[in-house]
Design a protein around this motif. Structure first.
Motif, PDB file in Angstrom:
ATOM      1  N   PHE A   1       0.951  -1.186   0.252  1.00 19.04           N
ATOM      2  CA  PHE A   1      -0.169  -0.013  -0.079  1.00 19.04           C
ATOM      3  C   PHE A   1       0.709   1.345   0.019  1.00 19.04           C
ATOM      4  O   PHE A   1       0.641   2.156  -0.593  1.00 19.04           O
ATOM      5  CB  PHE A   1      -0.937  -0.184   1.281  1.00 19.04           C
ATOM      6  N   TYR A   2       1.879   1.204   1.011  1.00 19.53           N
ATOM      7  CA  TYR A   2       2.567   2.397   1.035  1.00 19.53           C
ATOM      8  C   TYR A   2       3.609   2.632  -0.427  1.00 19.53           C
ATOM      9  O   TYR A   2       3.653   3.720  -1.114  1.00 19.53           O
ATOM     10  CB  TYR A   2       3.896   2.125   1.977  1.00 19.53           C
ATOM     11  N   LYS A   3       4.000   1.496  -1.234  1.00 19.38           N
ATOM     12  CA  LYS A   3       4.721   1.489  -2.260  1.00 19.38           C
ATOM     13  C   LYS A   3       3.682   2.130  -3.472  1.00 19.38           C
ATOM     14  O   LYS A   3       4.016   2.793  -4.400  1.00 19.38           O
ATOM     15  CB  LYS A   3       5.177   0.125  -2.721  1.00 19.38           C
ATOM     16  N   LEU A   4       2.660   1.513  -3.312  1.00 23.11           N
ATOM     17  CA  LEU A   4       1.394   2.098  -4.462  1.00 23.11           C
ATOM     18  C   LEU A   4       1.404   3.600  -4.304  1.00 23.11           C
ATOM     19  O   LEU A   4       1.305   4.243  -5.336  1.00 23.11           O
ATOM     20  CB  LEU A   4       0.145   1.273  -4.314  1.00 23.11           C
ATOM     21  N   LEU A   5       1.239   4.137  -3.166  1.00 22.19           N
ATOM     22  CA  LEU A   5       0.985   5.393  -3.036  1.00 22.19           C
ATOM     23  C   LEU A   5       2.103   6.352  -3.353  1.00 22.19           C
ATOM     24  O   LEU A   5       2.066   7.359  -4.033  1.00 22.19           O
ATOM     25  CB  LEU A   5       0.612   5.998  -1.609  1.00 22.19           C
ATOM     26  N   PHE A   6       3.234   5.721  -3.068  1.00 21.02           N
ATOM     27  CA  PHE A   6       4.572   6.599  -3.501  1.00 21.02           C
ATOM     28  C   PHE A   6       4.853   6.639  -5.151  1.00 21.02           C
ATOM     29  O   PHE A   6       5.149   7.677  -5.443  1.00 21.02           O
ATOM     30  CB  PHE A   6       5.701   5.837  -2.754  1.00 21.02           C
ATOM     31  N   ALA A   7       4.428   5.309  -5.437  1.00 19.92           N
ATOM     32  CA  ALA A   7       4.611   5.239  -6.927  1.00 19.92           C
ATOM     33  C   ALA A   7       3.552   6.289  -7.770  1.00 19.92           C
ATOM     34  O   ALA A   7       4.075   6.982  -8.799  1.00 19.92           O
ATOM     35  CB  ALA A   7       4.452   3.985  -7.424  1.00 19.92           C
ATOM     36  N   ASP A   8       2.401   6.301  -7.158  1.00 25.76           N
ATOM     37  CA  ASP A   8       1.379   7.149  -7.676  1.00 25.76           C
ATOM     38  C   ASP A   8       1.869   8.745  -7.589  1.00 25.76           C
ATOM     39  O   ASP A   8       1.649   9.530  -8.578  1.00 25.76           O
ATOM     40  CB  ASP A   8      -0.052   7.217  -6.874  1.00 25.76           C
ATOM     41  N   MET A   9       2.565   9.150  -6.661  1.00 31.98           N
ATOM     42  CA  MET A   9       3.124  10.501  -6.341  1.00 31.98           C
ATOM     43  C   MET A   9       4.021  10.881  -7.410  1.00 31.98           C
ATOM     44  O   MET A   9       4.140  11.798  -7.895  1.00 31.98           O
ATOM     45  CB  MET A   9       3.665  10.499  -4.801  1.00 31.98           C
ATOM     46  N   ILE A  10       5.035   9.740  -7.596  1.00 29.84           N
ATOM     47  CA  ILE A  10       6.223  10.164  -8.422  1.00 29.84           C
ATOM     48  C   ILE A  10       5.581  10.232 -10.124  1.00 29.84           C
ATOM     49  O   ILE A  10       6.201  11.056 -10.666  1.00 29.84           O
ATOM     50  CB  ILE A  10       7.404   8.964  -8.380  1.00 29.84           C
ATOM     51  N   LYS A  11       4.584   9.433 -10.282  1.00 24.91           N
ATOM     52  CA  LYS A  11       4.080   9.446 -11.624  1.00 24.91           C
ATOM     53  C   LYS A  11       3.094  10.375 -11.954  1.00 24.91           C
ATOM     54  O   LYS A  11       2.560  10.601 -13.178  1.00 24.91           O
ATOM     55  CB  LYS A  11       3.615   7.811 -11.958  1.00 24.91           C
ATOM     56  N   ASN A  12       2.647  11.102 -11.015  1.00 27.01           N
ATOM     57  CA  ASN A  12       1.584  12.120 -11.012  1.00 27.01           C
ATOM     58  C   ASN A  12       2.029  13.230 -12.094  1.00 27.01           C
ATOM     59  O   ASN A  12       3.117  14.026 -11.769  1.00 27.01           O
ATOM     60  CB  ASN A  12       1.245  12.870  -9.787  1.00 27.01           C
ATOM     61  N   LYS A  13       1.496  13.272 -13.046  1.00 27.37           N
ATOM     62  CA  LYS A  13       1.963  14.338 -14.317  1.00 27.37           C
ATOM     63  C   LYS A  13       1.604  15.714 -13.748  1.00 27.37           C
ATOM     64  O   LYS A  13       2.360  16.615 -14.152  1.00 27.37           O
ATOM     65  CB  LYS A  13       1.058  13.942 -15.555  1.00 27.37           C
ATOM     66  N   LYS A  14       0.693  16.070 -12.938  1.00 28.07           N
ATOM     67  CA  LYS A  14       0.451  17.323 -12.267  1.00 28.07           C
ATOM     68  C   LYS A  14       1.642  17.724 -11.700  1.00 28.07           C
ATOM     69  O   LYS A  14       1.852  19.123 -11.806  1.00 28.07           O
ATOM     70  CB  LYS A  14      -0.915  17.206 -11.373  1.00 28.07           C
ATOM     71  N   MET A  15       2.424  17.100 -11.016  1.00 28.60           N
ATOM     72  CA  MET A  15       3.924  17.569 -10.310  1.00 28.60           C
ATOM     73  C   MET A  15       4.477  18.221 -11.531  1.00 28.60           C
ATOM     74  O   MET A  15       5.175  19.058 -10.957  1.00 28.60           O
ATOM     75  CB  MET A  15       4.355  16.307  -9.748  1.00 28.60           C
ATOM     76  N   TYR A  16       4.582  17.660 -12.604  1.00 31.50           N
ATOM     77  CA  TYR A  16       5.519  18.107 -13.697  1.00 31.50           C
ATOM     78  C   TYR A  16       4.949  19.774 -14.138  1.00 31.50           C
ATOM     79  O   TYR A  16       5.792  20.228 -14.973  1.00 31.50           O
ATOM     80  CB  TYR A  16       5.945  17.300 -14.881  1.00 31.50           C
ATOM     81  N   LEU A  17       3.717  19.761 -13.895  1.00 26.36           N
ATOM     82  CA  LEU A  17       3.216  21.093 -14.465  1.00 26.36           C
ATOM     83  C   LEU A  17       3.814  22.407 -13.719  1.00 26.36           C
ATOM     84  O   LEU A  17       4.034  23.330 -14.199  1.00 26.36           O
ATOM     85  CB  LEU A  17       1.669  21.126 -14.326  1.00 26.36           C
ATOM     86  N   LEU A  18       4.130  21.985 -12.395  1.00 29.29           N
ATOM     87  CA  LEU A  18       4.585  23.317 -11.471  1.00 29.29           C
ATOM     88  C   LEU A  18       6.052  23.700 -11.908  1.00 29.29           C
ATOM     89  O   LEU A  18       5.896  25.116 -12.052  1.00 29.29           O
ATOM     90  CB  LEU A  18       4.951  22.631 -10.040  1.00 29.29           C
ATOM     91  N   PRO A  19       7.057  22.942 -12.184  1.00 30.23           N
ATOM     92  CA  PRO A  19       8.268  23.838 -12.713  1.00 30.23           C
ATOM     93  C   PRO A  19       7.991  24.325 -14.043  1.00 30.23           C
ATOM     94  O   PRO A  19       8.701  25.269 -14.413  1.00 30.23           O
ATOM     95  CB  PRO A  19       9.350  22.143 -12.850  1.00 30.23           C
ATOM     96  N   ILE A  20       7.060  23.742 -14.955  1.00 27.48           N
ATOM     97  CA  ILE A  20       6.935  24.506 -16.330  1.00 27.48           C
ATOM     98  C   ILE A  20       6.381  25.652 -16.105  1.00 27.48           C
ATOM     99  O   ILE A  20       6.920  26.813 -16.515  1.00 27.48           O
ATOM    100  CB  ILE A  20       6.150  23.559 -17.220  1.00 27.48           C
ATOM    101  N   ILE A  21       5.259  25.975 -15.199  1.00 30.23           N
ATOM    102  CA  ILE A  21       4.480  27.168 -14.940  1.00 30.23           C
ATOM    103  C   ILE A  21       5.333  28.110 -14.446  1.00 30.23           C
ATOM    104  O   ILE A  21       5.589  29.344 -14.487  1.00 30.23           O
ATOM    105  CB  ILE A  21       3.449  26.842 -14.214  1.00 30.23           C
ATOM    106  N   VAL A  22       6.373  27.864 -13.193  1.00 30.20           N
ATOM    107  CA  VAL A  22       6.970  28.664 -12.311  1.00 30.20           C
ATOM    108  C   VAL A  22       8.077  29.243 -13.214  1.00 30.20           C
ATOM    109  O   VAL A  22       8.624  30.156 -13.272  1.00 30.20           O
ATOM    110  CB  VAL A  22       7.609  27.869 -11.371  1.00 30.20           C
ATOM    111  N   ILE A  23       8.820  28.310 -14.082  1.00 31.50           N
ATOM    112  CA  ILE A  23       9.922  28.996 -15.002  1.00 31.50           C
ATOM    113  C   ILE A  23       9.330  29.869 -15.907  1.00 31.50           C
ATOM    114  O   ILE A  23      10.076  30.985 -16.082  1.00 31.50           O
ATOM    115  CB  ILE A  23      10.429  27.649 -15.730  1.00 31.50           C
ATOM    116  N   GLY A  24       8.173  29.709 -16.538  1.00 34.46           N
ATOM    117  CA  GLY A  24       7.762  30.599 -17.354  1.00 34.46           C
ATOM    118  C   GLY A  24       7.260  31.729 -16.730  1.00 34.46           C
ATOM    119  O   GLY A  24       7.599  33.040 -17.218  1.00 34.46           O
TER     120      GLY A  24
END
Length: 271
Positions: free
Chosen positions: A14-37
């Motif tokens: 269960f812990y591994k599943l939640l950690f994997a979902d966190m790392i794979k969440n594409k919304k996390m990668y929106l943050l650096p793109i928006i902030v750099i712009g």
């Protein structure tokens, strides 16, 4: 003996599943793109103010309540939603967990790690990119007094001010996380809708009401980064900043205890 030897495999999964979902969440990668712009956009706006240094660009973003409330926090709501949501695979593991507290601890840990990573990414870009553009400086620029954050310059140096802004950003995102999880937990229907609306109401309250009103009547839900301006209104400004952060931290701890209590009550009811 290693405590992990007593932890069932399905709990670890269960812990591994939640950690994997966190790392794979594409919304996390929106943050650096928006902030750099956003950083380059803000830098272009500041070009008419001469001479400026890195702190004018840093504070142009960090001290702006619109960016904090409606970018930093608003974008994170969608990430919290994904963390709180339990998909089919998660539910299959939940059936083996037996205790709801295992679910709660897993959610808390992932929310804490995700909030920490999210805040560090934001601050690394907001501070690191201006440093690359202008170089490091310990003092305010000559143009600072003509900019929005100029009211702060007689009262606090750039680095301590940045540290207090970091506290506010970090505590505010943790607060949003635990509030969302609490409402998601206690709501019977439309869990995500109710949790999102609650968080949005808190964010808009921090936008609509002025500093003096929030400090006087609701310091426990005061998230706004403009709290740092209190150093311009009172004699012991740094002490006042710490008290406001402690007020928010105390409400965060209270919500954690309430969430734990609701989980325990559910377990007692089942037994």
């Amino acid at each position: 003996m290693d405590k992990r030897q007593h932890m069932p495999n399905h709990v670890i999964n269960f812990y591994k599943l939640l950690f994997a979902d966190m790392i794979k969440n594409k919304k996390m990668y929106l943050l650096p793109i928006i902030v750099i712009g956003l950083t380059f956009f803000k830098n272009a706006q500041l070009q008419g103010s001469v001479p400026i240094n890195m702190w004018d660009l840093v504070y142009g973003i960090l001290y702006n309540p619109y960016y904090q409330l409606f970018l930093f926090l608003l974008l994170y709501i969608f990430i919290v939603r994904d963390i709180c949501d339990d998909g089919p695979l998660t539910i299959s593991i939940l059936l083996k967990l037996n205790k709801r507290t295992s679910w709660l601890w897993a959610k808390w840990i992932v929310l804490f790690l995700t909030s920490s990573l999210y805040t560090l990414i934001f601050f690394t870009i907001v501070i690191g990119l201006p440093m690359l553009l202008y170089g490091f400086d310990k003092t305010w620029s000559l143009a600072a007094h003509d900019l929005w954050h100029g009211v702060l310059t007689p009262y606090i140096a750039p680095l301590p001010g940045c540290a207090f802004l970091f506290m506010r950003y970090y505590l505010s995102i943790l607060f949003i996380s635990v509030v969302y999880l609490l409402i998601y937990l206690i709501a019977n229907k439309f869990k995500h809708v109710k949790a999102t609306l609650t968080v949005l109401i808190i964010i808009f309250m921090n936008y609509l009401f002025q500093l003096s009103f929030l400090v006087t009547y609701s310091p426990f839900i005061y998230l706004n980064n403009d709290y740092i301006a209190i150093i311009t209104h009172v004699d012991n400004g740094l002490d006042a900043l710490m008290k406001l952060n402690l007020a928010l931290l105390s409400s965060l701890i209270l919500i954690l205890l309430l969430t734990r209590w609701f989980i325990r009550r559910a377990e007692w009811g089942e037994t």
